[in-house]
Design a protein around this motif. Structure first.
Motif, PDB file in Angstrom:
ATOM      1  N   ALA A   1       0.817  -1.213   0.000  1.00 22.28           N
ATOM      2  CA  ALA A   1       0.000   0.000   0.000  1.00 22.28           C
ATOM      3  C   ALA A   1       0.846   1.257   0.000  1.00 22.28           C
ATOM      4  N   SER A   2       1.992   1.225   0.695  1.00 26.78           N
ATOM      5  CA  SER A   2       2.812   2.430   0.842  1.00 26.78           C
ATOM      6  C   SER A   2       3.935   2.518  -0.178  1.00 26.78           C
ATOM      7  N   GLY A   3       4.367   1.380  -0.709  1.00 24.69           N
ATOM      8  CA  GLY A   3       5.511   1.374  -1.607  1.00 24.69           C
ATOM      9  C   GLY A   3       6.835   1.452  -0.889  1.00 24.69           C
ATOM     10  N   GLU A   4       6.820   1.400   0.445  1.00 24.76           N
ATOM     11  CA  GLU A   4       8.046   1.470   1.243  1.00 24.76           C
ATOM     12  C   GLU A   4       8.297   0.130   1.927  1.00 24.76           C
ATOM     13  N   SER A   5       9.570  -0.156   2.191  1.00 20.04           N
ATOM     14  CA  SER A   5       9.900  -1.367   2.934  1.00 20.04           C
ATOM     15  C   SER A   5       9.731  -1.116   4.428  1.00 20.04           C
ATOM     16  N   ILE A   6       9.534  -2.187   5.186  1.00 18.19           N
ATOM     17  CA  ILE A   6       9.395  -2.117   6.639  1.00 18.19           C
ATOM     18  C   ILE A   6      10.512  -2.954   7.251  1.00 18.19           C
ATOM     19  N   GLU A   7      11.369  -2.319   8.022  1.00 18.68           N
ATOM     20  CA  GLU A   7      12.527  -2.983   8.610  1.00 18.68           C
ATOM     21  C   GLU A   7      12.391  -3.181  10.114  1.00 18.68           C
TER      22      GLU A   7
ATOM     23  N   ALA B   1       5.436   7.815   3.700  1.00 15.63           N
ATOM     24  CA  ALA B   1       4.370   7.050   3.054  1.00 15.63           C
ATOM     25  C   ALA B   1       3.321   6.658   4.084  1.00 15.63           C
ATOM     26  N   ASP B   2       2.047   6.697   3.684  1.00 16.95           N
ATOM     27  CA  ASP B   2       0.961   6.483   4.625  1.00 16.95           C
ATOM     28  C   ASP B   2       0.090   5.311   4.190  1.00 16.95           C
ATOM     29  N   PRO B   3       0.214   4.140   4.857  1.00 11.69           N
ATOM     30  CA  PRO B   3      -0.639   3.007   4.501  1.00 11.69           C
ATOM     31  C   PRO B   3      -2.100   3.213   4.880  1.00 11.69           C
ATOM     32  N   LEU B   4      -2.380   4.217   5.738  1.00 12.93           N
ATOM     33  CA  LEU B   4      -3.760   4.486   6.120  1.00 12.93           C
ATOM     34  C   LEU B   4      -4.583   5.010   4.948  1.00 12.93           C
TER      35      LEU B   4
ATOM     36  N   VAL C   1      -4.800  -2.875   3.670  1.00 15.42           N
ATOM     37  CA  VAL C   1      -4.012  -3.413   4.782  1.00 15.42           C
ATOM     38  C   VAL C   1      -4.810  -4.439   5.566  1.00 15.42           C
ATOM     39  N   GLY C   2      -6.108  -4.250   5.674  1.00 19.00           N
ATOM     40  CA  GLY C   2      -6.971  -5.276   6.248  1.00 19.00           C
ATOM     41  C   GLY C   2      -7.225  -5.166   7.730  1.00 19.00           C
ATOM     42  N   VAL C   3      -6.585  -4.252   8.440  1.00 20.75           N
ATOM     43  CA  VAL C   3      -6.819  -4.049   9.868  1.00 20.75           C
ATOM     44  C   VAL C   3      -6.901  -2.554  10.127  1.00 20.75           C
ATOM     45  N   GLU C   4      -7.378  -2.227  11.307  1.00 19.39           N
ATOM     46  CA  GLU C   4      -7.442  -0.822  11.699  1.00 19.39           C
ATOM     47  C   GLU C   4      -6.094  -0.401  12.272  1.00 19.39           C
ATOM     48  N   LEU C   5      -5.453   0.555  11.630  1.00 22.36           N
ATOM     49  CA  LEU C   5      -4.158   1.055  12.074  1.00 22.36           C
ATOM     50  C   LEU C   5      -4.320   2.353  12.849  1.00 22.36           C
ATOM     51  N   SER C   6      -3.499   2.517  13.860  1.00 25.87           N
ATOM     52  CA  SER C   6      -3.442   3.787  14.571  1.00 25.87           C
ATOM     53  C   SER C   6      -2.005   4.283  14.550  1.00 25.87           C
TER      54      SER C   6
ATOM     55  N   GLY D   1       5.902 -24.211  16.608  1.00 29.17           N
ATOM     56  CA  GLY D   1       6.799 -25.361  16.637  1.00 29.17           C
ATOM     57  C   GLY D   1       7.969 -25.203  17.575  1.00 29.17           C
ATOM     58  N   GLY D   2       7.994 -24.109  18.341  1.00 29.59           N
ATOM     59  CA  GLY D   2       9.041 -23.917  19.341  1.00 29.59           C
ATOM     60  C   GLY D   2      10.233 -23.118  18.866  1.00 29.59           C
ATOM     61  N   THR D   3      10.141 -22.488  17.688  1.00 27.82           N
ATOM     62  CA  THR D   3      11.237 -21.679  17.161  1.00 27.82           C
ATOM     63  C   THR D   3      10.802 -20.224  17.087  1.00 27.82           C
ATOM     64  N   PRO D   4      11.421 -19.331  17.839  1.00 27.86           N
ATOM     65  CA  PRO D   4      11.047 -17.910  17.756  1.00 27.86           C
ATOM     66  C   PRO D   4      11.494 -17.285  16.447  1.00 27.86           C
ATOM     67  N   VAL D   5      10.746 -16.291  15.994  1.00 31.94           N
ATOM     68  CA  VAL D   5      11.147 -15.499  14.837  1.00 31.94           C
ATOM     69  C   VAL D   5      12.045 -14.383  15.346  1.00 31.94           C
ATOM     70  N   SER D   6      13.299 -14.366  14.915  1.00 24.28           N
ATOM     71  CA  SER D   6      14.240 -13.407  15.484  1.00 24.28           C
ATOM     72  C   SER D   6      14.144 -12.029  14.844  1.00 24.28           C
ATOM     73  N   SER D   7      13.686 -11.951  13.588  1.00 25.62           N
ATOM     74  CA  SER D   7      13.482 -10.643  12.972  1.00 25.62           C
ATOM     75  C   SER D   7      12.444 -10.756  11.866  1.00 25.62           C
ATOM     76  N   ILE D   8      11.751  -9.636  11.622  1.00 27.34           N
ATOM     77  CA  ILE D   8      10.697  -9.566  10.615  1.00 27.34           C
ATOM     78  C   ILE D   8      10.908  -8.313   9.785  1.00 27.34           C
ATOM     79  N   ARG D   9      10.822  -8.447   8.480  1.00 31.86           N
ATOM     80  CA  ARG D   9      10.785  -7.282   7.613  1.00 31.86           C
ATOM     81  C   ARG D   9       9.885  -7.584   6.426  1.00 31.86           C
ATOM     82  N   ALA D  10       9.484  -6.556   5.723  1.00 41.72           N
ATOM     83  CA  ALA D  10       8.584  -6.722   4.587  1.00 41.72           C
ATOM     84  C   ALA D  10       8.960  -5.759   3.480  1.00 41.72           C
TER      85      ALA D  10
END
Length: 217
Positions: free
Chosen positions: A24-30, A54-57, A62-67, A96-105
């Protein structure tokens, strides 16, 4: 002690608000932060930052209510409540017992970094994700240990057809890939009951798939 660190890419994580916000924003999320649900009645909270104004609102996909949590010249931080229903890629991994150590999109795709004890544990994570989502690939695989980090590639043998695997296995057993060769293309083709040109086609297609799997990992 050593282990594996891998980046798993989901090209289309469907209902992931973080991934959809990048489309929606055209920007990456780190930068993504998540809370743990304190009870089944308390949904987890997620926050993510987008730089560049950039404003995803402005987009309803996006599918959820953002604030908006904060805003400055460097960008904005958004917050949303996520339904805790086991339909989230991060939840599937962590179940499955494995944490996600980092997330980006980026560009609608989700990149999850996970650490596993061995290849079997990592394969189980990828298998679980592939049962739920399309377009799941390993982008990077590293073996980490005391004083060393090794770049590895996990080869996806499911890319090969049954016939291609049979041709490769027979060629390998007969010494076709050794130097000097213990068998030539004609020998292997005869053992398989196929023509030499057909053997070459199968070997070429299989090698291309395996090299793509290694170089893309």
């Amino acid at each position: 002690m050593s282990g594996l660190s891998a980046t798993v890419v989901l090209s289309d994580p469907e209902n992931c608000p973080v991934a959809r916000a990048t489309g929606a924003s055209g920007e990456s999320i780190e930068d993504v932060s998540r809370s743990s649900p304190s009870s089944p009645e308390t949904p987890p909270i997620e926050e993510f930052a987008i730089e560049g104004g950039a404003d995803p609102l402005e987009d309803g996909t996006v599918g959820v209510e953002l604030s908006t949590v904060s805003s400055n010249e460097h960008g904005d931080v958004y917050r949303f409540e996520r339904v805790f229903d086991g339909d989230c890629a991060c939840e599937i991994v962590e179940a499955g017992g494995t944490p996600v150590s980092s997330i980006r999109a980026e560009d609608g795709a989700l990149y999850l970094t996970v650490r596993a004890a061995d290849v079997e544990a990592l394969s189980a994570i990828v298998r679980e994700l592939r049962e739920r989502f399309d377009g799941v690939e390993l982008q990077q695989l590293l073996r980490t240990g005391e004083g060393e980090t090794t770049d590895l590639a996990l080869v996806d043998r499911s890319r090969l057809t049954d016939r291609q695997r049979e041709v490769l296995e027979t060629a390998h057993e007969m010494g076709y890939f050794e130097y000097p060769k213990r068998a030539n293309a004609g020998d292997v083709a005869e053992a398989l009951g196929i023509s030499r040109s057909t053997f070459s086609e199968h070997v070429g297609a299989a090698q291309t798939k395996l090299l793509d799997s290694i170089l893309e990992a």
